[in-house]
Design a protein around this motif. Structure first.
Motif, PDB file in Angstrom:
ATOM      1  N   UNK B  80       0.824  -1.207   0.000  1.00 18.23           N
ATOM      2  CA  UNK B  80       0.000   0.000   0.000  1.00 18.23           C
ATOM      3  C   UNK B  80       0.859   1.258   0.000  1.00 18.23           C
ATOM      4  N   UNK B  81       1.977   1.212   0.655  1.00 16.02           N
ATOM      5  CA  UNK B  81       2.857   2.372   0.665  1.00 16.02           C
ATOM      6  C   UNK B  81       4.260   1.982   0.255  1.00 16.02           C
ATOM      7  N   UNK B  82       5.122   2.977   0.062  1.00 17.30           N
ATOM      8  CA  UNK B  82       6.505   2.669  -0.313  1.00 17.30           C
ATOM      9  C   UNK B  82       7.235   1.981   0.846  1.00 17.30           C
ATOM     10  N   UNK B  83       8.179   1.140   0.517  1.00 15.21           N
ATOM     11  CA  UNK B  83       9.014   0.476   1.523  1.00 15.21           C
ATOM     12  C   UNK B  83       8.182  -0.197   2.616  1.00 15.21           C
ATOM     13  N   UNK B  84       7.190  -0.958   2.211  1.00 11.81           N
ATOM     14  CA  UNK B  84       6.294  -1.585   3.196  1.00 11.81           C
ATOM     15  C   UNK B  84       7.046  -2.446   4.196  1.00 11.81           C
ATOM     16  N   UNK B 481       9.431   5.212  -3.442  1.00  9.69           N
ATOM     17  CA  UNK B 481       8.871   6.490  -3.881  1.00  9.69           C
ATOM     18  C   UNK B 481       9.736   7.071  -4.991  1.00  9.69           C
ATOM     19  N   UNK B 482      11.053   6.907  -4.833  1.00 11.03           N
ATOM     20  CA  UNK B 482      11.982   7.550  -5.748  1.00 11.03           C
ATOM     21  C   UNK B 482      11.754   7.114  -7.195  1.00 11.03           C
ATOM     22  N   UNK B 487       2.747  12.094 -12.001  1.00 11.16           N
ATOM     23  CA  UNK B 487       1.480  12.350 -12.674  1.00 11.16           C
ATOM     24  C   UNK B 487       0.556  11.157 -12.637  1.00 11.16           C
ATOM     25  N   UNK B 488      -0.152  10.988 -13.741  1.00  9.74           N
ATOM     26  CA  UNK B 488      -1.168   9.951 -13.827  1.00  9.74           C
ATOM     27  C   UNK B 488      -0.592   8.560 -13.592  1.00  9.74           C
ATOM     28  N   UNK B 489       0.643   8.387 -13.995  1.00 12.53           N
ATOM     29  CA  UNK B 489       1.218   7.042 -13.924  1.00 12.53           C
ATOM     30  C   UNK B 489       2.010   6.796 -12.651  1.00 12.53           C
ATOM     31  N   UNK B 490       1.829   7.635 -11.678  1.00 15.47           N
ATOM     32  CA  UNK B 490       2.555   7.451 -10.418  1.00 15.47           C
ATOM     33  C   UNK B 490       2.205   6.116  -9.767  1.00 15.47           C
TER      34      UNK B 490
END
Ligand code: HEM
Ligand SMILES: [Cu+2]
Lengths: 120, 671, 207
Positions: B80-84, B481-482, B487-490
């Motif tokens: 769900x988030x970066x570096x889970x 995250x890096x 944008x749309x494709x994040x």
């Protein structure tokens, strides 16, 4: 085992009698005399002897095809005559040979992807 | 002829004199007296009744659906988030491996077996399957294998090589825990269930149809089950070989997949996918069969192009054998192989497309009743089509090399499996619930169930197309995250969407469980279902809800496809006008009036469960202590002898139906 | 009423009679056996292909061409082949309800099968003494796996044959005796037929 209930059970008896007389209907192949099977076995034995002879005799270019053909003949003979596929319902042949042909199909393709059949 | 008879239940059927009695023999040649309990746990554990076995298959696989779902939620939570940090890398690997294994082998396949077991005999007008004891054995093998695999969690860790267990990554060197051993041996055991089930159901379908039911008058669900069983029959031995090689490698030091010993790890991939691609159709065809039953009922029209649906099902089954290497486009097969398999794969979209067209045409111009079952069926058409289309995009090999091993593939197979198989199964739950349990599930909770699942699945798997094309690999425990892009494709955004979606999906599934509870809790006010709640078309509805132990009082004679419909309605050939001529109650009453007098059902037996549970003992033996192998083998031997000495035909009493009246369908002697 | 004899006889007939009552008119048991054998084709196919793939992968001095003893294997193959003859004679005797000859042929078949398995055990041990262990090479692993699987199949067949004889002797085959003999026969012939393939592909054709 008890037979008392049985004897008092009128519903079972007629059925048993019913089926008794067509009991041999699919026994066509069963009446092949033993000598028939012995003859087949003799042929199979001869073929096996022929196969084994390739070990001593040089068949040259015919070696591989000969062996494969003899193998196929033996296979089909046992399947059709000993296993009675020839005399039995086609559905059985169909079930067995679809498994066999499928196996040949996928596994030959599989070996082909390893260039198994490529000339070396 | 001797016969030993003993009434199990004082089954009084029909009315008045001449009512048939269900007869169960108490014992014959067997070592033990046969179990005869008609109630209580014994009546389930030793049962050979296809309906009870079907329900048990269903309950156990539903449980594993929840287990697999829980594993999936953990995966989505991690991503769900970066570096889970929810899961460690190792646990993450175990989680996605066991999620897939559970969902495929312990949920979808056995749930399909649940439907097949319960419904096929009813749909073809039989009183049980051809080999009732083997049927029971199959169920217990499934349960034994499922438990066996999952005990690995507590015995050093579960399998962690991905559900396809690629080599050499799955060697002991890279996966030192026993997880993969559990996985391989457990799947062998559940595989026995699939194989015996396949033989059993094929024989049942071919041999035990009601008089008049030619193959082309057979309900479409039964047809699809027939195709699936042939796929299982021929696919299971292939995975069996692969799993044996795996076991010999991991347990006995063989080097079948060890590159350093000169082996070709691709051997594993081939064997796995020769099984694996037929397997995906084993997974999806039950759903296809179910919606092909549901759509006509709720569109109030016959299935459009029944023959085409049958033949395209068979064609899918057949062509499905020639495409396995599309899972291996990136493995260096060589250009010829890639081209051949690429084209073959595109071909398979044709019969699949035929089915979609047929379903759509069935809906066309129909008076559609949007019941929950119907919604799930329509949902299947839409969602599966999306999955089929992405499938075609990776049938094109060059495009697949971009997509393979990314989330795009994950999107594809979830649209096909969740959108195809699982939605189909849910349609089946809602449609057949009254038949099996005597009550309808709540329609309003059902709507919640449906819409939340649909919204949830699209939010979960839809974004995976984007995530995948953006390059996020499958089976990676985290993203950063890096590198998430903008944008749309994040990636971060879409990963969050997918995780939220999975929660919505879970709530949707929870509604199903709640629905069951609300319908069946003791204080429930849900009334007993009508006899024919959906105005259905096929033979299984000419029985009580739930059906009697022997299914049919008299075996109906079949005159038409959609027999039940044609008994209820008369169709004017010129005007096409349909008039009702009989009610379901009248039709059933007419059948019951002709009840057969002596109905001999197959007898319960101890041996199937004993035999099945000896197998995991051997499995633990292979892993931990070779003495256990011997102990398990002794159990197997004992059970086999007990089985062989106990005729399933306790003399005449296993013949179905009985001594007189009706058609004579033979029940097996060895089964 | 005499209980025992009529029971068994009655069942023989019953078996055939009832078989005609299935939708296809075919016996459930036999159909199941044929389906199973169809499935087995893919099992042995996989094992044979694995062997084919790996038969050339071995140290130079321990490959098929060095190790196989063709005359020996030819004899044992011949024995297995002949056990198919005795098996079919058992089936034929059983269908004529000749219990004594059925048992005789079943026993001989089991003995021939046991001779074959014995030969295989001998072969394996002598290979092992020459240094070819299960894990020696890819060739050896796949060879032992393939022939071992076949050997296990033969062994299971022998157990079934002996069980048949035992049950037969005590008049305890629950109905359809002839058919049970026939089913075991089908299995037995299949195992023989697989060996026909293995003998050619594995032994006679050098790698
Ligand atoms: C229109 C028909 C279909 C086509 C053309 C198709 C094509 C493909 C291709 C080419 C792949 C390999 C992609 C890769 O790994 O690079 C794939 C993967 C997959 N497909 Fe399909 N597919 C179709 C239908 C289905 C169906 C009906 C199912 C299951 C119900 C399914 C389940 C899967 C699964 C599970 C995978 C991934 C396997 C894995 O790598 O773990 N597909 N499909
Ligand atoms: Cu595929």
């Amino acid at each position: 085992m008890s037979t008392t209930e049985h004897q008092s059970d009128p519903h079972v008896e007629p059925h048993a009698a019913d089926v008794a007389h067509d009991g041999h209907a699919d026994g066509e192949f069963a009446h092949k005399p033993d000598s028939y099977y012995v003859k087949i076995a003799l042929i199979l034995a001869v073929i096996t002897a022929l196969e084994t002879s390739t070990y001593w005799i040089d068949f040259g270019a015919f070696f591989l095809p000969t062996l494969l053909i003899l193998m196929a003949i033996k296979f089909v003979m046992v399947a059709s005559l000993f296993m009675h596929l020839k005399f039995d319902s086609k559905i059985f042949s169909w079930m067995f040979y679809s498994g066999l042909l499928l196996a040949i199909g996928v596994y030959v393709a599989f070996l082909a992807t390893f260039r198994f059949f490529a000339p070396t | 002829m001797a016969i030993i008879e003993r009434p199990s239940t004082p089954a009084v059927v029909g009315a008045g004199a001449g009512a048939p009695a269900v007869v169960t023999p108490s014992q014959a040649y067997g070592v033990l007296r046969r179990p005869v309990a008609a109630t209580g746990w014994r009546s389930w554990v030793f049962t050979v009744d296809h309906k009870k076995l079907g329900i048990m298959y269903g309950v156990v696989s539903l449980f594993f659906f929840l287990v697999g779902g829980f594993e999936a939620l953990l995966i989505r939570l991690q991503l769900a988030g970066p570096e889970g940090t929810v899961l460690s890398a190792g646990l993450y690997n175990e989680m996605f491996t066991m999620h897939a294994t559970t969902m495929v082998f312990l949920f979808v396949m056995p749930m399909a077996a649940a439907f097949a077991n319960y419904l096929v005999p009813l749909q073809i007008g039989a009183r049980d399957v051809a080999f009732p004891r083997i049927n029971a054995f199959g169920f217990w093998c499934f349960l034994a294998g499922a438990i066996f695999i999952n005990t690995s969690w507590f015995l050093g860790g579960a399998a962690d090589g991905g559900w396809f267990m690629y080599q050499p990554n799955a060697n002991a060197l890279f996966s030192p825990s026993h997880g993969i051993d559990f996985w391989g041996l457990g799947l062998q055991i559940t595989g026995i269930a699939s194989l015996t089930g396949a033989v059993n159901l094929i024989v049942t379908i071919l041999n035990m149809r009601a008089p008049g039911m030619s193959l082309m008058k057979m309900p479409i669900f039964t047809w699809m089950i027939l195709v699936i069983q042939f796929l299982l029959l021929f696919a299971m031995p292939v995975i069996t070989v692969a799993l044996f090689l795996l076991m010999f490698q991991r347990e006995f030091g063989a080097t079948f997949f060890d590159v350093s010993a000169g082996a070709d790890p691709l051997l594993w991939q081939h064997l796995f996918w020769i099984f694996g691609h037929p397997e995906v159709y084993i997974i999806v065809l039950p759903g296809f069969g179910i919606v092909s039953e549901v759509l006509p009922v709720f569109a109030r029209k016959p299935l459009f192009g029944y023959r085409f649906v049958v033949f395209s099902g068979a064609a899918i089954g057949f062509v499905g054998w020639g495409v396995w290497a599309h899972h291996m486009f990136a493995s260096g097969l060589g250009p010829v192989s890639v081209a051949v398999f690429s084209v073959a794969t595109m071909l398979i979209a044709i019969p699949t497309g035929v089915k979609i067209v047929n379903w759509t045409m069935t809906l066309w111009g129909g008076k559609i009743w949007f019941s929950t079952a119907m919604l799930f069926a329509i949902g299947l058409i839409v969602e599966f089509t999306i999955g089929g289309l992405s499938g075609v995009t990776h049938a094109v090999a060059p495009s697949d090399t971009q997509q393979t091993d990314t989330y795009y593939i994950v999107a594809h197979f979830h649209y096909t499996i969740f959108g195809g198989a699982v939605l189909g199964l849910f349609a089946g739950f809602y449609y057949w619930w009254p038949k099996i349990f005597g009550k309808r599930l709540s329609e309003s909770l059902g709507k919640w169930n449906f819409w939340l699942m649909i919204i949830g699945m699209n939010l979960t798997f839809g974004p995976m197309h984007i995530i995948g094309l953006q390059g996020q690999p499958r089976r990676m425990m985290n993203w950063t995250e890096a590198r998430a892009g903008e944008g749309f494709f994040n990636l971060g955004f879409w990963n969050r969407v997918a995780s939220v979606g999975s929660l919505i999906l879970a709530v949707g599934v929870a509604f199903f469980i709640v629905n069951i509870w609300v319908t069946h809790r003791p204080s429930s006010k849900t009334p007993k279902s009508e006899l024919d709640p959906w105005d259905a078309r096929s033979l299984e509805w000419i029985t009580q809800n739930p059906p009697k132990e022997h299914n049919f009082d008299s075996i109906p004679t079949v005159h038409a496809l959609d027999e039940f419909f044609h008994r209820k309605y008369e169709v004017d050939h010129d005007t096409g006008e349909v008039t009702k001529v009989a009610s379901a109650e009248e039709i059933l009453a007419a059948e019951e009036a002709k009840a057969d007098h002596h109905i001999h059902l197959p007898s319960p037996s101890y041996w199937p469960i004993i035999l099945a549970f000896s197998l995991p003992v051997m499995g633990y033996g292979v892993i931990f202590n070779r003495f256990l192998i011997v102990a398990g083998a002794l159990g197997v031997l004992l059970a086999m002898f007990g089985w062989a000495l106990e005729p399933s035909v306790a003399d005449d009493s296993d013949y179905d139906p009985p001594a007189e009246g009706g058609s004579n369908k033979e029940l097996a002697t060895i089964g | 009423m005499a209980v025992h004899t009529p029971v068994t006889d009655g069942h023989d007939d019953h078996g055939h009679g009832a078989a005609h009552a299935t939708s296809t008119g075919l016996s459930n048991n036999k159909m199941a056996m044929w389906l199973f054998l169809g499935s087995e084709c893919l099992l042995f196919g996989g094992l044979i292909s694995t062997y084919m793939l790996y038969r050339g992968r071995h140290p130079a001095d321990l490959g098929p061409d060095q190790i196989y003893d063709i005359p020996f294997t030819s004899v044992s193959s011949f024995i297995l082949l002949m056990s198919s003859l005795t098996m079919v004679l058992a089936v034929s005797a059983a269908s004529m309800k000749d219990d004594r000859r059925t048992n005789l042929w079943l026993t001989i078949t089991a003995l021939l099968g046991a001779t074959f398995v014995g030969g295989q055990v001998y072969e394996f041990t002598s290979f092992y003494r020459e240094g070819l262990g299960f894990t020696s090479s890819l060739f050896s692993s796949s060879f032992y796996t393939l022939t071992g699987f076949h050997g296990v199949h033969v062994t299971v067949g022998i157990i079934m044959l002996m069980a048949l004889v035992g049950i037969n002797k005590r008049g305890r085959i629950p109905g359809q005796k002839a058919e049970v003999v026939e089913l075991v026969g089908l299995y037995w012939h299949f195992v023989d037929v697989v060996w026909i393939i293995i003998f050619t592909l594995v032994y006679l054709i050098p790698s």
